[in-house]
Design an enzyme around this catalytic site. Structure first.
Site, PDB file in Angstrom:
ATOM      1  N   LYS A   1     -12.481  -1.660   5.920  1.00  0.00           N
ATOM      2  CA  LYS A   1     -11.751  -2.201   6.901  1.00  0.00           C
ATOM      3  C   LYS A   1     -12.752  -2.082   7.863  1.00  0.00           C
ATOM      4  CE  LYS A   1      -8.859  -2.472   2.941  1.00  0.00           C
ATOM      5  NZ  LYS A   1      -8.358  -1.361   2.237  1.00  0.00           N
TER       6      LYS A   1
ATOM      7  N   ASP B   1      -1.518   6.180   6.441  1.00  0.00           N
ATOM      8  CA  ASP B   1      -2.721   5.946   5.337  1.00  0.00           C
ATOM      9  C   ASP B   1      -2.993   5.072   7.085  1.00  0.00           C
ATOM     10  OD1 ASP B   1      -3.971   3.582   4.758  1.00  0.00           O
ATOM     11  OD2 ASP B   1      -3.342   3.598   3.269  1.00  0.00           O
TER      12      ASP B   1
ATOM     13  N   TRP C   1       0.867  -1.582  -0.162  1.00  0.00           N
ATOM     14  CA  TRP C   1      -0.472   0.091  -0.072  1.00  0.00           C
ATOM     15  C   TRP C   1       0.806   0.910  -0.257  1.00  0.00           C
ATOM     16  CZ3 TRP C   1      -4.423  -0.134  -2.196  1.00  0.00           C
ATOM     17  CH2 TRP C   1      -4.888  -1.178  -2.673  1.00  0.00           C
TER      18      TRP C   1
END
Ligand code: PLP
Length: 359
Positions: A195, A171, A102
């Site tokens: 999530k 993030d 990511w």
């Protein structure tokens, strides 16, 4: 009704009680005769839902008045571009810590807008750790330092946040609200909802107010934090139903005792799973112990030829979505807030059984 044990990485498990409440309110939200998804985002009812959700989120995470909380669309992926567009503020350099898949995507996208310098990487050890802060080559003139607090695919997590000179940007898509965080340490925190917050379609951005209002002139309005902040995230139609469901999840977290209690429950779940892996000669967790994620637990079997049988047996016990990301293989159990200790216990006992029979 029996619910599956859902270890999906995202979209992921939601609390059953939240879904039940949404079900109860589906056709008639509190006497309005309408579903929330049928309401105008300008209606008094929806404004109340939106404001309550924001207030509960602020209370849970401890977000001060000097920060905006924005309820946006576009996913965390859209923030990979929005962050440089808004936060460079005339500078040309941003710093990125590369800890896995990511952060790599964030770096690639930012490279379209600035010199996105990788100041530390764990590439040499296949992303099994967080590079030590002492080895980060932070640039004095960097507009910000970007980290991914939890690498969802690799299962590597920051357990403390180092001091950096420039603004710290994180993030937190896969670990927001899983533990208390000192928000004042960050210039900006962002997270896709699917999530640990709610269904897909919503992205939360927590950004310090003085960092807003400096977007590049050519920034699309939909990516300009100032546009969203001025309109209370209603510059255009927001993802109303997801916002509502996120609000129900925030209430559920408050009822659970807030983030301190949630962190304890998460630590217990993670210890249950990692201890089982470490105690066996059959399963292996690839991430170095100090950096292991309490949210995403990748693990491998001694013989990858048994992976398909392991997954089939798991499915027969309704232990779902354990297949590792296609880029790394093996298994991954995502154990977000809404995944219960009971589900983790069921997984661990299946793992022991499989090892006895096939190991
Ligand atoms: C899932 C995820 C993303 C991407 O989120 P989208 O909402 O699909 O754009 C980004 N970063 C992390 C850490 C993630 O887990």
């Amino acid at each position: 009704m029996s619910r599956a044990h859902n270890f999906a990485a995202g979209p992921a498990a939601l609390p059953t009680s939240v879904l039940e409440q949404a079900q109860a309110e589906m056709l008639d939200f509190r006497g309005t005769g309408m579903s929330v998804m049928e309401m105008s985002h300008r209606s008094a009812e929806f404004i109340e839902i939106a404001e309550t959700a924001e207030a509960d989120f602020r209370e849970l995470l401890g977000v001060g008045d000097d920060y905006h909380v924005l309820f946006l669309q576009g996913g965390a992926t859209q923030q990979f571009a929005a962050i440089p567009l808004n936060l460079l503020r005339g500078r040309s350099v941003a710093n990125y810590v590369h800890t896995g898949a990511w952060s790599a995507k964030a770096i690639k996208e930012a490279g379209k807008y600035c010199d996105a310098r990788v100041i530390a990487t764990s590439e040499a050890s296949n992303y099994d750790c967080i590079p030590e802060r002492a080895a980060w080559a932070v640039d004095d003139d960097a507009a910000y330092v970007h980290i991914c607090s939890n690498e969802t695919i690799g299962g590597v997590q920051f357990h403390e946040f180092p001091e950096v000179g420039p603004e710290l940007v994180a993030d937190m898509s896969s670990d927001i609200l899983s533990r208390p965080v000192d928000v004042s340490r960050f210039g900006l925190i962002y997270a896709g909802a699917q999530k640990n917050i709610g269904p897909a379609g919503l992205t939360l951005v927590v950004v310090r107010k003085d960092l807003v209002g400096h977007a590049r002139p050519q920034t699309p309005s939909m990516l300009d934090y100032a546009v969203h902040a001025e309109a209370d995230s209603m510059s255009n139609t927001p993802p109303t139903y997801t916002w509502y469901l996120a609000g129900l999840v925030f209430k559920w977290l408050k009822d659970a005792g807030g983030l301190q209690a949630v962190q304890q429950a998460n630590a217990h779940k993670a210890a249950t799973l990692y201890n089982a892996i470490d105690a066996s000669n059959f399963y292996r967790a690839p991430v170095a112990v100090p950096y292991r994620s309490s949210m995403n637990v990748p693990f491998t079997l001694a013989d990858a030829a048994l992976d398909a049988d392991f997954l089939a047996g798991a499915k027969a016990r309704r232990l779902m979505n354990l297949k590792g990301h296609r880029s790394v293989g093996g298994m991954r159990a995502s154990i977000y807030n809404a995944v219960s200790q009971e589900s983790v216990d069921a997984l661990v006992s299946y793992m022991a059984e499989f090892e006895r029979e096939r190991g």
